[in-house]
Design an enzyme around this catalytic site. Structure first.
Site, short mmCIF file in Angstrom:
data_model
loop_
_atom_site.label_atom_id
_atom_site.label_comp_id
_atom_site.label_asym_id
_atom_site.label_seq_id
_atom_site.Cartn_x
_atom_site.Cartn_y
_atom_site.Cartn_z
N SER A 1 -9.83 -0.86 7.14
CA SER A 1 -9.33 -0.77 5.76
C SER A 1 -8.62 -2.00 5.22
O SER A 1 -8.29 -2.02 4.03
CB SER A 1 -8.40 0.42 5.62
OG SER A 1 -9.16 1.59 5.58
N SER B 1 -9.81 1.54 2.94
CA SER B 1 -9.04 2.39 2.06
C SER B 1 -7.95 1.64 1.29
O SER B 1 -7.38 2.19 0.36
CB SER B 1 -8.37 3.49 2.88
OG SER B 1 -7.44 2.92 3.80
N LYS C 1 0.85 -1.19 0.00
CA LYS C 1 0.00 0.00 0.00
C LYS C 1 0.89 1.24 0.00
O LYS C 1 1.88 1.29 0.74
CB LYS C 1 -0.89 -0.02 1.24
CG LYS C 1 -1.95 1.07 1.29
CD LYS C 1 -2.84 0.91 2.52
CE LYS C 1 -3.94 1.95 2.59
NZ LYS C 1 -4.81 1.78 3.77
N1 GLN Z 1 -13.14 3.42 6.48
C1 GLN Z 1 -12.53 3.92 7.68
C2 GLN Z 1 -12.29 5.40 7.56
O1 GLN Z 1 -12.64 5.94 6.58
C3 GLN Z 1 -11.28 3.18 7.98
C4 GLN Z 1 -10.08 3.72 7.31
C5 GLN Z 1 -8.85 2.90 7.58
O2 GLN Z 1 -8.92 1.86 8.21
N2 GLN Z 1 -7.73 3.40 7.15
O3 GLN Z 1 -11.78 6.00 8.43
#
Ligand code: GLN
Length: 473
Positions: A175, A151, A76
């Site tokens: 995420s 994400s 990532k």
């Molecule tokens: N979807 C969650 C957010 O928008 C988690 C994001 C993540 O785990 N980086 O914060």
């Protein structure tokens, strides 16, 4: 969908001599080229990956290859690799090159993994659909009209579409697990402190963890074993011994106590997702596990507490992008204040700005007690819910997400709806406990459903074992 291969099978073929790391890597590079429109990668290490594969073939032939020899891994683009761009999916870091390797990268390299490229993501890991990337959305390989989740959408799609054996993602509020569930693969968020965050660009420092995406629980276990463990460069990484995770995968769940918070499954869940959980429970019972109901009295506050605390931490972490120290600087600015304002206004996307504003608001004098401090108290109560539940059970089962993958564009204009898709994942981050998502069937139109197992702190073994049993159903 493209061909998914486990590292286990490649490893066996490499040891037999029926393939080479070079051929495997070339195959993945071809798959990446073919699946370009999915937009999973932001940079590729084409020639370097092949050269490294040849080196590893020589090591395998010489009998001194590392534990991950020949594993092709995607990373990532929020994790630093020396001499490579680390964009975090943001315009503000578009041309930023990292001067050093993250600890996880060093560990992968020392066990002979092959890094193939950096993957697309929501800007600074904020999002649940990978539509917040400055470099365009990532598409779900199962149905290209749908989001892959977020994400870490790029890393997840790299594995789901057969472009790498495994990938590193990060999980601040789901995420890794939520995209794994949307694309039908395995995704693990380790215990907070299990994996070093050194060289991970911070979103919310008290939540972030790096973890694996894989096509099998065994592959996730193998990767975790390499990246886990104390690191003197990260004071929040724990001095807890790292077990041999593969040994935990004995496909025997007899006597394991599994807790289910049935209360939280009653509303807002797609019926097929609830049925999938029921099937998992039946399967666990048939293997001799003991399923019992648990209560999580503070569960309904998890989304609110998470979005207050994570935005507060994010607003503070993102203050360093000021046009002076890192990345993008506006050419239009005439003085210092304008440099700050214009660089940030031009460099950050919508969602990032929204969260910086929310986070600064909840931390501001006058609102700190009402929001930030209160949310911290709620976090404590949620931790206690888990602690109490784990007095009676070894792991907890929940859906990973309330629905299967939604359409591209469906939720982008409705941040609240987007945030609600994290309802089942954020609690594990609030409590700092490990959790793994595994595929558990499909809905009526063939979209993957994920079920997650949440464990006690530093007890990744139990959830890996249960997840492996379930995944081999
Ligand atoms: N979807 C969650 C957010 O928008 C988690 C994001 C993540 O785990 N980086 O914060």
């Amino acid at each position: 969908m493209t061909h998914q291969t486990t590292f286990e099978s490649t490893r066996a073929a490499l040891l037999r001599g029926s393939t080479t790391a070079e051929a495997v890597t070339a195959g993945y590079l071809a798959a990446i080229e073919k699946g370009k429109h999915l937009n999973a990668f932001l940079s590729l290490f084409h020639d370097r990956a092949l050269a490294r594969a040849r080196e590893i073939d020589a090591k395998i032939a010489g009998g001194h290859a590392g534990k991950l020899a020949g594993m092709v891994v995607a990373v990532k683009d929020v994790i630093c690799m020396k001499g490579e761009r680390v964009t975090c999916g943001s315009r503000i870091l578009q041309n930023f090159v990292s001067p050093y390797d993250a600890t996880v990268i060093g560990r992968l390299l020392s066990e002979d993994a092959i890094l193939i490229g950096k993957t697309n993501m929501d800007e600074f890991a904020m999002g649940s659909s990978t539509e917040n990337s400055a470099f365009g959305p990532v598409l779900n390989p199962v149905d290209e009209t749908r989001v892959p989740g977020g994400s870490s959408g790029g890393s997840c799609v790299a594995v789901a579409a057969g472009m790498a054996h495994t990938a590193l993602g990060t999980d601040t509020g789901g995420s890794i697990r939520q995209p794994a569930s949307f694309c039908g693969i395995v995704g693990l968020k380790p215990t907070y402190g299990r994996v070093s965050r050194y060289g991970l660009v911070a979103l919310s420092s008290s939540f972030d963890q790096i973890g694996p995406f894989a096509n099998s629980v065994a592959d996730a276990a193998r990767l975790l074993e390499v990246i886990a463990g104390h690191d003197e460069n990260d004071s929040t990484s724990a001095r807890v011994p790292v077990p041999r995770y593969l040994d935990a995968l004995d496909k025997n769940v007899a006597g394991v106590n599994v807790g289910v918070p049935f209360d939280v499954l009653r509303e807002g869940v797609q019926p097929e997702v609830r049925e999938a959980v029921e099937k998992v429970l039946d399967h666990l019972r048939s293997g001799g596990a003991i399923v019992r109901e648990i209560s999580m009295p503070h569960f309904r506050y998890t989304i609110s507490a998470y979005y207050i605390l994570m935005t507060a931490e994010a607003s503070s972490n993102l203050a360093r992008y000021d046009g002076a120290r890192y990345g993008y600087r506006s050419q239009k600015a005439k003085d210092l204040v304008e440099t700050y304002v214009r660089s940030r206004s031009e460099g950050f996307g919508e969602e990032t700005k929204r969260r910086i504003m929310l986070g600064t608001y909840v931390l501001s004098a006058g609102y700190y007690d009402a929001y930030y401090r209160k949310a911290q108290k709620v976090r404590r109560l949620i931790q206690k819910d888990f602690f109490d539940a784990f007095q009676a059970v070894d792991c907890i089962v929940m859906p990973t997400a309330p629905t299967t993958a939604f359409l591209v564009g469906e939720k982008v204009d409705d941040p609240l709806q987007m945030y609600l898709s994290d309802v089942y994942t954020v609690s594990a981050n609030l409590a700092g406990v490990p959790a793994i998502s595994v595929p558990a069937g499909q809905d009526r139109v063939g979209l993957p459903i994920g079920v997650q197992f949440i464990g006690k702190q530093f007890d990744e073994q139990t959830i890996l074992k249960v997840a492996d049993y379930e995944h081999s159903r």
